[in-house]
Write an enzyme that holds these catalytic residues in place. Structure first.
Site, PDB file in Angstrom:
ATOM      1  N   HIS A 118      -9.563   1.408   4.382  1.00  0.00           N
ATOM      2  CA  HIS A 118      -8.271   1.633   4.866  1.00  0.00           C
ATOM      3  C   HIS A 118      -8.537   2.672   6.217  1.00  0.00           C
ATOM      4  CE1 HIS A 118      -4.320   2.733   6.074  1.00  0.00           C
ATOM      5  NE2 HIS A 118      -3.931   1.674   5.821  1.00  0.00           N
TER       6      HIS A 118
ATOM      7  N   ASN B 258       0.653  -1.128  -0.018  1.00  0.00           N
ATOM      8  CA  ASN B 258       0.024  -0.188   0.054  1.00  0.00           C
ATOM      9  C   ASN B 258       0.938   1.351   0.032  1.00  0.00           C
ATOM     10  OD1 ASN B 258      -1.688   2.103   0.537  1.00  0.00           O
ATOM     11  ND2 ASN B 258      -2.267   1.361   2.469  1.00  0.00           N
TER      12      ASN B 258
ATOM     13  N   GLU C  91      -5.752  -4.653  10.385  1.00  0.00           N
ATOM     14  CA  GLU C  91      -4.797  -3.525  10.495  1.00  0.00           C
ATOM     15  C   GLU C  91      -5.054  -2.708  11.857  1.00  0.00           C
ATOM     16  OE1 GLU C  91      -2.659  -2.654   6.646  1.00  0.00           O
ATOM     17  OE2 GLU C  91      -4.153  -1.302   6.763  1.00  0.00           O
TER      18      GLU C  91
ATOM     19  N   GLY D  47       2.271   2.616  10.684  1.00  0.00           N
ATOM     20  CA  GLY D  47       3.171   3.609  10.436  1.00  0.00           C
ATOM     21  C   GLY D  47       3.631   4.025  11.938  1.00  0.00           C
TER      22      GLY D  47
ATOM     23  N   GLU E 267      -7.083   5.035   7.297  1.00  0.00           N
ATOM     24  CA  GLU E 267      -6.689   6.303   6.939  1.00  0.00           C
ATOM     25  C   GLU E 267      -7.814   6.973   6.267  1.00  0.00           C
ATOM     26  OE1 GLU E 267      -2.671   5.780   5.111  1.00  0.00           O
ATOM     27  OE2 GLU E 267      -1.956   5.104   7.132  1.00  0.00           O
TER      28      GLU E 267
ATOM     29  N   LYS F  47       0.049   4.233  -0.485  1.00  0.00           N
ATOM     30  CA  LYS F  47      -0.451   5.464   0.101  1.00  0.00           C
ATOM     31  C   LYS F  47      -0.287   6.554  -0.893  1.00  0.00           C
ATOM     32  CE  LYS F  47      -0.068   3.467   4.595  1.00  0.00           C
ATOM     33  NZ  LYS F  47      -0.106   3.528   6.064  1.00  0.00           N
TER      34      LYS F  47
ATOM     35  N   SER G 156       2.995  -1.836  10.196  1.00  0.00           N
ATOM     36  CA  SER G 156       4.726  -2.062  10.398  1.00  0.00           C
ATOM     37  C   SER G 156       5.325  -3.328  10.138  1.00  0.00           C
ATOM     38  CB  SER G 156       4.935  -1.602  11.789  1.00  0.00           C
ATOM     39  OG  SER G 156       4.595  -0.307  12.160  1.00  0.00           O
TER      40      SER G 156
HETATM   41  P1  PGA Z   1       2.633   0.496   7.539  1.00  0.00           P
HETATM   42  O1  PGA Z   1       1.139   0.666   6.886  1.00  0.00           O
HETATM   43  O2  PGA Z   1       3.132  -0.827   6.967  1.00  0.00           O
HETATM   44  O3  PGA Z   1       3.691   1.897   7.135  1.00  0.00           O
HETATM   45  O4  PGA Z   1       2.390   0.569   9.121  1.00  0.00           O
HETATM   46  C1  PGA Z   1       0.412  -0.289   6.675  1.00  0.00           C
HETATM   47  C2  PGA Z   1      -1.169   0.133   6.068  1.00  0.00           C
HETATM   48  O5  PGA Z   1      -1.545   1.183   6.300  1.00  0.00           O
HETATM   49  O6  PGA Z   1      -1.630  -0.485   5.313  1.00  0.00           O
END
Ligand code: PGA
Length: 249
Positions: free
Chosen positions: A95, A9, A167, A173, A97, A11, A213
């Site tokens: 997601h 992903n 998630e 993140g 976000e 983003k 992460s």
């Molecule tokens: P990250 O993001 O690996 O940077 O923690 C995962 C995601 O949001 O799908």
């Protein structure tokens, strides 16, 4: 045996030129790798370049969101038909976000999921609790609610391609990874919910990914767990070497 799916992903990172450069490095690193399915989800503007350079490779391309109508006066949105028309096969839905910053609700997740499934795209539907919910002991309730609402009015037949990603928002993140035990517990809740909605056979086939992460250093501890059917990788997927190392955990 469920084939694992390792998805990137990206983003809001990378231009089309940076996308081409990524695949120039990445494709040779994973060439011939067929143990797992590999999907990269770049921003909309990079999709055409990504599809072009991954043609005849073992890497599929996904989008990060999809609208539920085929077309219309919906400024800034993209439909499933549009994604299919440029060769996209997968799409991330719901997601955290989107839920946190862009007003995505359980109901709009359901609409997007339905549209993706009906069009033939493979949706990766994200669920997960925030830190306050985990600390208040609400994780199971949150996961159950998100699943029930996301799966609402979708038949097992229609849902055949569904993939779910667990998630936990506190792990995205932040560098904090959920332990394989925490993930396994959450996956069990999701699989139970899928059993209730879609039946046992369906739930036994359903792939449930983990995201939050995931890095080359922790990928194998997570991926070696039978109940973890793959990963949704944010930050660590932006670098070709690092994402290839995760794919080949
Ligand atoms: P990250 O993001 O690996 O940077 O923690 C995962 C995601 O949001 O799908």
């Amino acid at each position: 045996m469920r084939k694992k799916l390792i998805a990137a992903n990206w983003k809001m990172y990378k231009t089309p030129e940076e996308t081409r450069a990524f695949f120039r490095d990445f494709l040779p690193l994973v060439s011939g790798h067929d143990r797992d399915e590999i999907v990269v989800c770049p921003p909309y503007i990079d999709l055409t370049a990504a599809v072009e350079v991954t043609k005849n490779s073992n890497v599929a391309v996904g989008a990060q969101n999809v609208h539920w109508k085929n077309e219309g006066a919906f400024t800034g949105e993209i439909s499933a038909l549009m994604l299919l028309s440029v060769g996209v096969t997968h799409v991330i839905v719901g997601h955290s976000e989107r839920r946190q910053y862009f007003g995505e609700t359980d109901d709009t997740v359901n609409l997007r999921l339905k549209a993706a499934l009906e069009s033939g795209l493979t949706p990766i539907c994200c669920v997960g609790e925030v830190l306050e919910e985990r600390e208040a002991g609400l994780t199971d309730d949150v996961l159950r609610r998100q699943c029930v609402r996301a799966f609402h009015a979708i038949s097992a037949k229609k849902a055949a391609k569904l993939v779910v990603a667990y998630e936990p928002v506190w792990a995205i993140g932040t560098g904090k990874t959920a332990t394989p035990e925490i993930v396994a517990e959450a996956h069990a809740v999701i699989r139970r919910e899928a059993t209730e909605v879609f039946g046992e056979d369906f739930a036994a086939q359903l792939r449930i990914l983990y995201g939050g992460s995931v890095k080359p250093e922790n990928a194998s501890a997570l991926m070696e767990k039978e109940e973890i059917d793959g990963a949704l990788v944010g930050g660590a997927s932006l670098d070709a070497k690092s994402f290839a190392a995760i794919v080949k955990y």
